[in-house]
Scaffold this motif. Sequence first.
Motif, PDB file in Angstrom:
ATOM      1  N   LYS A 423       0.832  -1.205   0.000  1.00  0.00           N
ATOM      2  CA  LYS A 423       0.000   0.000   0.000  1.00  0.00           C
ATOM      3  C   LYS A 423       0.864   1.252   0.000  1.00  0.00           C
ATOM      4  O   LYS A 423       0.590   2.215  -0.740  1.00  0.00           O
ATOM      5  CB  LYS A 423      -0.918  -0.024   1.221  1.00  0.00           C
ATOM      6  N   GLN A 424       1.922   1.256   0.829  1.00  0.00           N
ATOM      7  CA  GLN A 424       2.805   2.419   0.884  1.00  0.00           C
ATOM      8  C   GLN A 424       3.561   2.610  -0.426  1.00  0.00           C
ATOM      9  O   GLN A 424       3.751   3.741  -0.878  1.00  0.00           O
ATOM     10  CB  GLN A 424       3.773   2.277   2.054  1.00  0.00           C
ATOM     11  N   VAL A 425       3.990   1.520  -1.027  1.00  0.00           N
ATOM     12  CA  VAL A 425       4.722   1.614  -2.295  1.00  0.00           C
ATOM     13  C   VAL A 425       3.815   2.158  -3.394  1.00  0.00           C
ATOM     14  O   VAL A 425       4.215   3.019  -4.183  1.00  0.00           O
ATOM     15  CB  VAL A 425       5.299   0.242  -2.687  1.00  0.00           C
ATOM     16  N   GLN A 426       2.594   1.677  -3.441  1.00  0.00           N
ATOM     17  CA  GLN A 426       1.662   2.130  -4.481  1.00  0.00           C
ATOM     18  C   GLN A 426       1.316   3.609  -4.326  1.00  0.00           C
ATOM     19  O   GLN A 426       1.001   4.281  -5.309  1.00  0.00           O
ATOM     20  CB  GLN A 426       0.394   1.278  -4.428  1.00  0.00           C
ATOM     21  N   ALA A 427       1.380   4.114  -3.099  1.00  0.00           N
ATOM     22  CA  ALA A 427       1.070   5.527  -2.860  1.00  0.00           C
ATOM     23  C   ALA A 427       2.282   6.435  -3.047  1.00  0.00           C
ATOM     24  O   ALA A 427       2.153   7.662  -2.979  1.00  0.00           O
ATOM     25  CB  ALA A 427       0.514   5.697  -1.446  1.00  0.00           C
ATOM     26  N   SER A 428       3.446   5.857  -3.291  1.00  0.00           N
ATOM     27  CA  SER A 428       4.685   6.634  -3.369  1.00  0.00           C
ATOM     28  C   SER A 428       4.867   7.262  -4.749  1.00  0.00           C
ATOM     29  O   SER A 428       4.825   6.580  -5.773  1.00  0.00           O
ATOM     30  CB  SER A 428       5.883   5.730  -3.056  1.00  0.00           C
ATOM     31  N   THR A 429       5.089   8.569  -4.765  1.00  0.00           N
ATOM     32  CA  THR A 429       5.377   9.240  -6.039  1.00  0.00           C
ATOM     33  C   THR A 429       6.761   8.862  -6.560  1.00  0.00           C
ATOM     34  O   THR A 429       6.991   8.868  -7.769  1.00  0.00           O
ATOM     35  CB  THR A 429       5.296  10.763  -5.858  1.00  0.00           C
ATOM     36  N   VAL A 430       7.680   8.535  -5.652  1.00  0.00           N
ATOM     37  CA  VAL A 430       9.020   8.117  -6.074  1.00  0.00           C
ATOM     38  C   VAL A 430       8.953   6.771  -6.774  1.00  0.00           C
ATOM     39  O   VAL A 430       9.582   6.561  -7.825  1.00  0.00           O
ATOM     40  CB  VAL A 430       9.975   8.060  -4.864  1.00  0.00           C
ATOM     41  N   ALA A 431       8.194   5.822  -6.220  1.00  0.00           N
ATOM     42  CA  ALA A 431       8.047   4.518  -6.861  1.00  0.00           C
ATOM     43  C   ALA A 431       7.423   4.653  -8.244  1.00  0.00           C
ATOM     44  O   ALA A 431       7.841   3.997  -9.202  1.00  0.00           O
ATOM     45  CB  ALA A 431       7.219   3.592  -5.979  1.00  0.00           C
TER      46      ALA A 431
END
Length: 536
Positions: A423-431
Motif C-alpha cells: 500500500k505504501q509503495v503504491q502511494a509513493s510518487t518516487v516509486a
Amino acid sequence: MAEQSTPAADIAKAYENDGPSVDLGAVVLEGTAVPAAQVRLPLAMMNRHGLVAGATGTGKTKTLQLMAEQLSAAGVPVLLADVKGDLSGIAAPGEASDRSTKRATEVGAADWKPAGAPVEFLTLGNDGKGAQLRATMTSFGPVLLSKALGLNDVQSSSLGLVFHWADKAGLPLLDLKDLRSVITYLTSDAGGPELAALGGLSKATAGVILRELIAFADQGGEMFFGEPEFDTAELLRTSPDGMGIVSVLELAGVQDKPALFSTFLMWLLADLHHDLPEVGDLDRPKLVFFFDEAHLLFNDASKDFLDQIAQTVRLIRSKGVGVFFVTQVPTDVPPEVLAQLGNRVQHALRVFTPQDAKALSSTVSTFPKSKVYDLAELLPSLGIGEAVVTVLSETGAPTPVAWTRLRPPTSLMAQLDPAEQTKQVQASTVATKYAQVIDRESAYEKLLAKTAGPATAEAPAAAPGQAPAAESGEQKEAPHRGRAKDDHDDDHEDGLADKVTDVLGSSAFKSFARNVGGTLGREITRSLFGTARKRR
C-alpha cells in the motif's frame, strides 16, 4: 576535599553533550544498569563514520533500527540496506509490552513510546517492493562493474578502455545490451581498427568480458541497468513535518548476488560524492548511510579498489554524509577504512574456534584501552541487545569504552505487514517515477544502424568519434524488452519500430542529459570508481 571520581561518573561525564544526539542506552557496571550514565552519540560527529559489528543474532539489526529512527526524528535522512528483509518494520509504531517498557525503564528512557518513521521503500529488483533502483552503464562505470562481474585486474583495465572508447565515440551506454554491442563491434571486422587503436585491449580479453556480460544478463542482470536512472538526491528528503525520510533498500531478493548489491551501494556513495557540495562541519549530517554486510564489498577486492573505497569514505565526510559499515567482526573491514570509523558499536563475539579467538584478539586491539572492563572476557559474554561502545565526543575525542545496554527501538521490531508495504509503495510518487522502464536509442541502436548500412537504417548514425546529430521529431516511447544473447536482429526490428517519443521534452532525454551530459560528442569526465560525473 574534592569528591573522588568513580568509573561510572567518568564515563557519564565523557558522554555528556549539549547538542542533539542519538541516545544508545545506559552504561552497565558490575552487571547493573546505571541510568544516570547515558551513552549518546552526538549528531555532529556522525559524519565521522562508524562501525556496527557482532555475531549473527546479537542485535545488530535492532541497533540500526534504533539509530535510524532517532536520526529521522532529528530531521536527518537515512539509508538502510535491508539484506534480510527485517527492517521494514521501522515504518510502523512498535508494540508496547512489559518487556519493552521494562528495558526502557532500565536504561533511563522515560520518554519511550511506540512510534514509526516516514519510510521510502527502494528495491534492486522488479519485485514491486519499492521504487526500483537502477543505474545507467555510463554512470555505474567500469570499476564497479568489474567488481560485480568478478573480473581480474587485466580484464578490469580492459573494460575501462571499452568505456573510454564509447565515451569518446559519443555512444551512450545505458544498459547491458549497449555495452555488449560495443564489445561485439570492437571484436568484429568492422570494429577491428578501433580495437587496434585501443592497444591494451586484446580480442581474447574482450571475448571473456563479453561472455561474462552474457552470463550476467541470463541471470537477470538486465533489470539493474537502464533508464530512468535513480537520482540519489531522493535519499536526502525530509517529510512535511521535518522528519528525515528513512530509505529502506530491500535486498532480500538479490541475496544470491552479493557482489552486485554491495557495488550498487558503493555506486550510491560515489554518486552522492560527485553531486554534493563541500559543507565542512555541520551540527548534523545531511544523510547517514548504513552499509550492511560490508564484508561483501571488500571480499576479493584489489588494492586499487580498496584505495578508492578509502578515498570515497574519507572525502564524503566533508559533504555531510556519514557512513556506518555493518559486519560481523572489525577485521572484515580493511585497515585503511577501519581507521576512519570513529564511532564503534560492538555486539557480542562468539568464540568457538581458533579462528574466532584470533578475531576476538584483533577486535580488542582496535578499541581504546579500558580501565574498567576486560574486553577479552566481556565481548564473548555480552547478551542480546548489549554492546561495547566508543564514539567521538563533541570535541572529537574518543570516549571511554562503555558496556551499554541498548534502548529498545520505538518502531516495530518485526517485518512490516506485506499488504501495508504494498500500500505504501503504491502511494509513493518516487516509486511511480521509476516504475516505467525507458528503452531509447543508444549505443546498441547506433552501432546496429552503422553496421547495417543506410539501406536498413531509418536515420544516419554518427561514426564512432563524432558527435551524433541532435534527435528531433516525434518518436514512440516503448517499455524495455529483455534480450537474450542471440536475438539482436529480432530486437533491432522491435527497437526501430518502438523508439521513444518526443525526445527533447521527455523524461528520457532529461535522464540522459543528467547521466551523459548536454553534449553527446564530448568525452565524459570520470572520477572515483570510474563513475561518470553528471551535469545536473
